[in-house]
Design an enzyme around this catalytic site. Structure first.
Site, PDB file in Angstrom:
ATOM      1  N   ASN A   9       0.862  -1.189   0.000  1.00  0.00           N
ATOM      2  CA  ASN A   9       0.000   0.000   0.000  1.00  0.00           C
ATOM      3  C   ASN A   9       0.897   1.237   0.000  1.00  0.00           C
ATOM      4  O   ASN A   9       1.493   1.571   1.020  1.00  0.00           O
ATOM      5  CB  ASN A   9      -0.913  -0.043   1.238  1.00  0.00           C
ATOM      6  CG  ASN A   9      -1.770   1.203   1.350  1.00  0.00           C
ATOM      7  OD1 ASN A   9      -1.843   2.012   0.430  1.00  0.00           O
ATOM      8  ND2 ASN A   9      -2.437   1.356   2.495  1.00  0.00           N
ATOM      9  N   LYS A  11       0.015   4.203  -0.121  1.00  0.00           N
ATOM     10  CA  LYS A  11      -0.628   5.371   0.516  1.00  0.00           C
ATOM     11  C   LYS A  11      -0.456   6.604  -0.384  1.00  0.00           C
ATOM     12  O   LYS A  11      -0.405   6.444  -1.597  1.00  0.00           O
ATOM     13  CB  LYS A  11      -0.089   5.574   1.934  1.00  0.00           C
ATOM     14  CG  LYS A  11      -0.192   4.275   2.749  1.00  0.00           C
ATOM     15  CD  LYS A  11       0.027   4.450   4.224  1.00  0.00           C
ATOM     16  CE  LYS A  11      -0.148   3.101   4.910  1.00  0.00           C
ATOM     17  NZ  LYS A  11      -0.070   3.190   6.369  1.00  0.00           N
ATOM     18  N   HIS A  95      -9.666   1.441   5.187  1.00  0.00           N
ATOM     19  CA  HIS A  95      -8.351   1.526   5.829  1.00  0.00           C
ATOM     20  C   HIS A  95      -8.456   2.456   7.041  1.00  0.00           C
ATOM     21  O   HIS A  95      -9.225   3.427   7.021  1.00  0.00           O
ATOM     22  CB  HIS A  95      -7.317   2.063   4.827  1.00  0.00           C
ATOM     23  CG  HIS A  95      -5.919   1.954   5.337  1.00  0.00           C
ATOM     24  ND1 HIS A  95      -5.390   2.866   6.232  1.00  0.00           N
ATOM     25  CD2 HIS A  95      -4.948   1.041   5.107  1.00  0.00           C
ATOM     26  CE1 HIS A  95      -4.147   2.500   6.520  1.00  0.00           C
ATOM     27  NE2 HIS A  95      -3.853   1.404   5.860  1.00  0.00           N
ATOM     28  N   GLU A  97      -6.762   4.804   8.034  1.00  0.00           N
ATOM     29  CA  GLU A  97      -6.551   6.231   7.727  1.00  0.00           C
ATOM     30  C   GLU A  97      -7.808   6.844   7.111  1.00  0.00           C
ATOM     31  O   GLU A  97      -8.081   8.028   7.303  1.00  0.00           O
ATOM     32  CB  GLU A  97      -5.318   6.382   6.818  1.00  0.00           C
ATOM     33  CG  GLU A  97      -4.042   6.106   7.616  1.00  0.00           C
ATOM     34  CD  GLU A  97      -2.924   5.438   6.843  1.00  0.00           C
ATOM     35  OE1 GLU A  97      -2.938   5.470   5.596  1.00  0.00           O
ATOM     36  OE2 GLU A  97      -2.024   4.863   7.498  1.00  0.00           O
ATOM     37  N   GLU A 163      -5.293  -4.697  10.729  1.00  0.00           N
ATOM     38  CA  GLU A 163      -4.218  -3.729  10.936  1.00  0.00           C
ATOM     39  C   GLU A 163      -4.468  -2.989  12.245  1.00  0.00           C
ATOM     40  O   GLU A 163      -5.247  -2.030  12.278  1.00  0.00           O
ATOM     41  CB  GLU A 163      -4.187  -2.721   9.780  1.00  0.00           C
ATOM     42  CG  GLU A 163      -3.978  -3.356   8.415  1.00  0.00           C
ATOM     43  CD  GLU A 163      -3.419  -2.356   7.405  1.00  0.00           C
ATOM     44  OE1 GLU A 163      -2.289  -2.574   6.957  1.00  0.00           O
ATOM     45  OE2 GLU A 163      -4.087  -1.363   7.102  1.00  0.00           O
ATOM     46  N   GLY A 169       2.770   2.255  10.801  1.00  0.00           N
ATOM     47  CA  GLY A 169       3.734   3.331  10.622  1.00  0.00           C
ATOM     48  C   GLY A 169       4.483   3.695  11.887  1.00  0.00           C
ATOM     49  O   GLY A 169       5.172   4.700  11.947  1.00  0.00           O
ATOM     50  N   SER A 207       3.531  -2.247  10.247  1.00  0.00           N
ATOM     51  CA  SER A 207       4.984  -2.364  10.407  1.00  0.00           C
ATOM     52  C   SER A 207       5.538  -3.726  10.000  1.00  0.00           C
ATOM     53  O   SER A 207       6.461  -4.238  10.636  1.00  0.00           O
ATOM     54  CB  SER A 207       5.392  -2.005  11.833  1.00  0.00           C
ATOM     55  OG  SER A 207       5.031  -0.654  12.121  1.00  0.00           O
TER      56      SER A 207
END
Ligand code: 13P
Length: 248
Positions: A9, A11, A95, A97, A163, A169, A207
């Site tokens: 991904n 992003k 996701h 985010e 996730e 991250g 990660s």
């Protein structure tokens, strides 16, 4: 279960020339350039990816989709049919985010899942708890509520990605025991509620790097990996894809 799936991904990263260079390196890497590996790029670069990866076994994935299924006055949106038209095979849905910065919740996510399945692509529903939710012991309740969106595509093909938000991250990876426990629970919930076959695939994301991919991917409950930062660079991503390939 079939072989493990790895989706990178990107992003909101990438530029035309840099993508071309990175994709060129990935195409030359036999661990990456194979069936079971995909890349999720920003919408403006999906056609570029589809064109560069044409003829390879790698899949193109979108990072989001409009909840509106049919063409019309929805300024700024990309429909599922458009994503299929430019060559996407997978679409990430929900996701963390998107949930965090755009307030996405199950009503919109159900519509997105339906639109993607109707357009013949495979949705990847992303679920996961925040650190506060885990510390309050609520991770299963949160994930179970997030999985309810799958009712919209009962019986159709999909992938789930677990996730944990606190591992995205941050360099903080969930322990093998934490990953295995949640994955087993997700599989049980999905089987029980949504009538999926036991080929249900649950990816782990958060990660994932070259040095932890082997341990994570060798868990039977883990159907693959959703890789953020490490998918922007060929060596690390290649090692993750190699770890998945060993298990084919
Ligand atoms: P990182 O691998 O950078 O933690 O990102 C995980 C992720 O959000 C993939 O969708």
């Amino acid at each position: 279960m079939s072989s493990k799936l790895v989706i990178g991904n990107w992003k909101m990263n990438g530029r035309h020339a840099a993508n071309l260079a990175l994709l060129g390196q990935m195409l030359e890497n036999a661990d990456i350039n194979r069936d079971g590996v995909g890349l999720a790029a920003p919408a403006v670069y999906l056609a570029q990816l589809a064109s560069v990866l044409q003829g390879s076994a790698m899949a193109v994935a979108a990072q989001d989709v409009s909840r509106f299924a049919t063409d019309g006055a929805f300024t700024g949106e990309n429909s599922a049919q458009m994503l299929a038209d430019v060559g996407c095979r997978y679409v990430l849905i929900g996701h963390s985010e998107r949930r965090q910065y755009f307030g996405e919740q199950n009503d919109a996510l159900s519509a997105k899942l339906q639109a993607v399945a109707a357009a013949g692509m495979v949705p990847v529903l992303c679920v996961g708890e925040t650190l506060a939710e885990r510390e309050a012991g609520q991770e299963l309740a949160v994930i179970s509520q997030q999985l309810e969106a799958l009712a919209a595509i009962k019986g159709q093909e999909y992938v789930v990605a677990y996730e944990p938000v606190w591992a995205i991250g941050t360099g903080k990876v969930a322990t093998i025991e934490q990953i295995d426990a949640v994955h087993q629970q997700i599989r049980a919930l999905v089987l029980q509620c949504y009538g999926a076959s036991d080929s249900i695939r649950v990816l782990y994301g958060g990660s994932v790097k070259a040095d932890n991919a082997d341990a994570i991917l060798s868990l039977a409950s883990v159907g693959g990996a959703l890789v953020g930062g490490a998918s922007l660079e060929v060596n690390g991503f290649g090692k993750i894809c190699q770890a998945a390939k060993k298990l084919i």
